[in-house]
Design a protein around this motif. Structure first.
Motif, mmCIF file in Angstrom:
data_model
loop_
_atom_site.group_PDB
_atom_site.id
_atom_site.type_symbol
_atom_site.label_atom_id
_atom_site.label_comp_id
_atom_site.label_asym_id
_atom_site.label_seq_id
_atom_site.Cartn_x
_atom_site.Cartn_y
_atom_site.Cartn_z
ATOM 1 N N GLN A 1 0.841 -1.180 0.000
ATOM 2 C CA GLN A 1 0.000 0.000 0.000
ATOM 3 C C GLN A 1 0.889 1.247 0.000
ATOM 4 O OE1 GLN A 1 -3.398 0.070 -0.231
ATOM 5 N NE2 GLN A 1 -3.133 -2.142 -0.558
ATOM 6 N N PRO A 2 0.467 2.315 -0.672
ATOM 7 C CA PRO A 2 1.273 3.541 -0.685
ATOM 8 C C PRO A 2 1.625 4.041 0.723
ATOM 9 C CG PRO A 2 -0.445 3.685 -2.330
ATOM 10 C CD PRO A 2 -0.708 2.431 -1.558
ATOM 11 N N ALA A 3 0.684 3.919 1.660
ATOM 12 C CA ALA A 3 0.911 4.425 3.019
ATOM 13 C C ALA A 3 2.008 3.667 3.755
ATOM 14 C CB ALA A 3 -0.385 4.365 3.820
ATOM 15 N N ASP A 4 2.385 2.498 3.239
ATOM 16 C CA ASP A 4 3.443 1.709 3.869
ATOM 17 C C ASP A 4 4.811 1.990 3.267
ATOM 18 O OD1 ASP A 4 1.655 0.402 5.573
ATOM 19 O OD2 ASP A 4 1.214 -1.145 4.079
ATOM 20 N N CYS A 5 4.871 2.975 2.369
ATOM 21 C CA CYS A 5 6.111 3.254 1.641
ATOM 22 C C CYS A 5 6.654 4.656 1.924
ATOM 23 C CB CYS A 5 5.883 3.121 0.139
ATOM 24 S SG CYS A 5 5.373 1.484 -0.402
ATOM 25 N N VAL A 6 7.954 4.754 1.763
ATOM 26 C CA VAL A 6 8.666 6.028 1.784
ATOM 27 C C VAL A 6 9.258 6.228 0.397
ATOM 28 C CG1 VAL A 6 10.768 7.152 2.631
ATOM 29 C CG2 VAL A 6 9.209 6.087 4.234
ATOM 30 N N GLY A 7 9.249 7.465 -0.096
ATOM 31 C CA GLY A 7 9.862 7.774 -1.384
ATOM 32 C C GLY A 7 11.034 8.721 -1.215
ATOM 33 N N LEU A 8 12.121 8.467 -1.928
ATOM 34 C CA LEU A 8 13.318 9.307 -1.876
ATOM 35 C C LEU A 8 13.462 10.065 -3.188
ATOM 36 C CD1 LEU A 8 13.826 7.293 0.457
ATOM 37 C CD2 LEU A 8 16.237 7.288 -0.164
ATOM 38 N N GLU A 9 13.567 11.380 -3.105
ATOM 39 C CA GLU A 9 13.617 12.229 -4.302
ATOM 40 C C GLU A 9 14.533 13.435 -4.106
ATOM 41 O OE1 GLU A 9 12.887 12.929 -7.292
ATOM 42 O OE2 GLU A 9 11.404 11.473 -7.987
ATOM 43 N N ASP A 10 15.073 13.934 -5.228
ATOM 44 C CA ASP A 10 15.892 15.148 -5.168
ATOM 45 C C ASP A 10 15.304 16.272 -6.007
ATOM 46 O OD1 ASP A 10 16.499 13.946 -7.699
ATOM 47 O OD2 ASP A 10 18.329 15.160 -7.785
ATOM 48 N N SER A 11 14.118 16.052 -6.589
ATOM 49 C CA SER A 11 13.526 17.090 -7.441
ATOM 50 C C SER A 11 12.198 17.575 -6.879
ATOM 51 C CB SER A 11 13.304 16.561 -8.865
ATOM 52 O OG SER A 11 12.234 15.631 -8.903
ATOM 53 N N VAL A 12 11.838 18.801 -7.231
ATOM 54 C CA VAL A 12 10.562 19.383 -6.805
ATOM 55 C C VAL A 12 9.405 18.536 -7.320
ATOM 56 C CG1 VAL A 12 9.049 21.386 -7.043
ATOM 57 C CG2 VAL A 12 11.496 21.717 -6.638
ATOM 58 N N ALA A 13 9.470 18.173 -8.604
ATOM 59 C CA ALA A 13 8.402 17.374 -9.210
ATOM 60 C C ALA A 13 8.287 16.008 -8.543
ATOM 61 C CB ALA A 13 8.654 17.196 -10.706
ATOM 62 N N GLY A 14 9.429 15.424 -8.193
ATOM 63 C CA GLY A 14 9.424 14.112 -7.574
ATOM 64 C C GLY A 14 8.816 14.107 -6.184
ATOM 65 N N VAL A 15 9.181 15.093 -5.372
ATOM 66 C CA VAL A 15 8.614 15.195 -4.021
ATOM 67 C C VAL A 15 7.105 15.423 -4.111
ATOM 68 C CG1 VAL A 15 8.531 16.609 -1.922
ATOM 69 C CG2 VAL A 15 10.745 15.938 -2.895
ATOM 70 N N THR A 16 6.684 16.267 -5.034
ATOM 71 C CA THR A 16 5.254 16.505 -5.245
ATOM 72 C C THR A 16 4.535 15.207 -5.595
ATOM 73 O OG1 THR A 16 5.711 18.762 -6.005
ATOM 74 C CG2 THR A 16 3.572 17.838 -6.580
ATOM 75 N N ALA A 17 5.170 14.388 -6.428
ATOM 76 C CA ALA A 17 4.588 13.109 -6.840
ATOM 77 C C ALA A 17 4.437 12.153 -5.654
ATOM 78 C CB ALA A 17 5.448 12.469 -7.929
ATOM 79 N N ILE A 18 5.459 12.085 -4.812
ATOM 80 C CA ILE A 18 5.400 11.209 -3.629
ATOM 81 C C ILE A 18 4.275 11.645 -2.704
ATOM 82 C CG2 ILE A 18 6.638 10.392 -1.583
ATOM 83 C CD1 ILE A 18 9.250 10.867 -3.170
ATOM 84 N N ASN A 19 4.196 12.950 -2.465
ATOM 85 C CA ASN A 19 3.133 13.476 -1.598
ATOM 86 C C ASN A 19 1.752 13.144 -2.165
ATOM 87 O OD1 ASN A 19 5.082 14.561 0.090
ATOM 88 N ND2 ASN A 19 4.934 16.630 -0.753
ATOM 89 N N ALA A 20 1.613 13.305 -3.474
ATOM 90 C CA ALA A 20 0.323 13.037 -4.116
ATOM 91 C C ALA A 20 -0.039 11.550 -4.062
ATOM 92 C CB ALA A 20 0.346 13.516 -5.572
ATOM 93 N N ALA A 21 0.979 10.702 -3.947
ATOM 94 C CA ALA A 21 0.750 9.258 -3.862
ATOM 95 C C ALA A 21 0.335 8.824 -2.457
ATOM 96 C CB ALA A 21 2.002 8.503 -4.289
ATOM 97 N N GLY A 22 0.386 9.749 -1.505
ATOM 98 C CA GLY A 22 0.018 9.413 -0.131
ATOM 99 C C GLY A 22 1.125 8.712 0.628
ATOM 100 N N MET A 23 2.358 8.970 0.227
ATOM 101 C CA MET A 23 3.521 8.364 0.873
ATOM 102 C C MET A 23 4.284 9.418 1.663
ATOM 103 S SD MET A 23 4.938 6.202 -2.396
ATOM 104 C CE MET A 23 3.866 5.073 -3.302
ATOM 105 N N VAL A 24 5.150 8.970 2.544
ATOM 106 C CA VAL A 24 6.060 9.879 3.238
ATOM 107 C C VAL A 24 7.199 10.209 2.276
ATOM 108 C CG1 VAL A 24 7.704 10.100 5.138
ATOM 109 C CG2 VAL A 24 5.483 9.042 5.534
ATOM 110 N N SER A 25 7.448 11.492 2.084
ATOM 111 C CA SER A 25 8.470 11.919 1.124
ATOM 112 C C SER A 25 9.758 12.341 1.828
ATOM 113 C CB SER A 25 7.953 13.081 0.269
ATOM 114 O OG SER A 25 7.542 14.163 1.085
ATOM 115 N N ILE A 26 10.854 11.836 1.321
ATOM 116 C CA ILE A 26 12.182 12.207 1.805
ATOM 117 C C ILE A 26 12.855 13.014 0.700
ATOM 118 C CG2 ILE A 26 14.420 11.387 2.600
ATOM 119 C CD1 ILE A 26 12.127 10.717 4.528
ATOM 120 N N GLY A 27 13.052 14.307 0.946
ATOM 121 C CA GLY A 27 13.703 15.169 -0.027
ATOM 122 C C GLY A 27 15.195 15.232 0.221
ATOM 123 N N ILE A 28 15.971 15.185 -0.843
ATOM 124 C CA ILE A 28 17.433 15.268 -0.730
ATOM 125 C C ILE A 28 17.884 16.483 -1.522
ATOM 126 C CG2 ILE A 28 19.619 14.061 -1.102
ATOM 127 C CD1 ILE A 28 17.784 11.461 -1.320
ATOM 128 N N GLY A 29 18.204 17.557 -0.812
ATOM 129 C CA GLY A 29 18.588 18.786 -1.493
ATOM 130 C C GLY A 29 18.294 20.018 -0.671
#
Length: 218
Positions: free
Chosen positions: A160-188
């Motif tokens: 399930q999306p809620a059981d996942c964390v996403g790692l991203e370094d871009s604005v678009a990527g972090v936005t995508a993780i948030n929209a997926a209902g996941m915890v977003s980890i931004g690198i930058g």
């Protein structure tokens, strides 16, 4: 936390610089123009086609569908050529150990990259066997900042999306993780302030820190 979804460029290896160098060469060869450094952020983390749209908009140019496809293909050929020298030494600081820690903890790992060259790059980095699933960007309806690629990666892991964390370094990527209902980890930098948790660089990442971020933001 059961799964970790990785972006590729700028998170696992710094191949983003190769992308923009290929775009610059394409624009010089075809349009005798130069792309400014600040345009790189707008092409970061998004698909090849969306990146080309950003560049053509900046140049205030329009091309036919045939020319568009040819330009995108030519850029990819130039980019793939630069990957010939890619090797495990190009993995960003701390990422190999982080992946190892995740695997030892029994977490499932997925790749959620806009790059169609993801499998090739993971193989050259010696990381192909570490990933349980690779989402195919050619099979999702919309690229980042839409959540599709992250949702596809979670589904491929049977999570399930809620059981996942996403790692991203871009604005678009972090936005995508948030929209997926996941915890977003931004690198930058501060441009990633919309991430659930932000780290300045990959060397600051650790399994305990990411687990704590998931606990705090789920």
């Amino acid at each position: 936390m059961k799964g970790v979804l990785f972006d590729l460029d700028g998170v696992i290896a710094d191949t983003a610089v190769f992308h923009f160098a290929a775009w610059r060469k394409l624009v010089r060869d075809h349009f005798r123009a130069e792309l400014p450094d600040e345009l790189e952020e707008k092409t970061k983390g998004v698909s090849r086609e969306d990146s080309l749209k950003v560049i053509l908009d900046y140049l205030q140019l329009s091309v036919s569908d045939e020319e568009f496809a040819a330009l995108a293909a030519e850029k990819n050929e130039a980019y793939v050529e630069t990957l010939e020298d890619l090797k495990p030494a190009h993995i960003l600081p701390g990422i190999a150990d982080l992946i190892s820690d995740f695997k030892q903890a029994g977490l499932k790992l997925g790749l959620a990259s806009a790059s169609k060259n993801g499998p090739i790059i993971l193989d050259k980095l010696g990381l192909a066997d570490a990933f349980d699933a690779i989402a195919d960007p050619a099979k999702v309806a919309q690229g980042k900042p839409a959540p599709d690629i992250f949702l596809a990666a979670a589904a491929a892991l049977n999570l399930q999306p809620a059981d996942c964390v996403g790692l991203e370094d871009s604005v678009a990527g972090v936005t995508a993780i948030n929209a997926a209902g996941m915890v977003s980890i931004g690198i930058g930098g501060a441009e990633l302030a919309h991430a659930s948790e932000r780290f300045e660089s990959t060397s600051d990442l650790s399994y305990p820190a990411i687990e704590a971020a998931w606990q705090a933001n789920r």
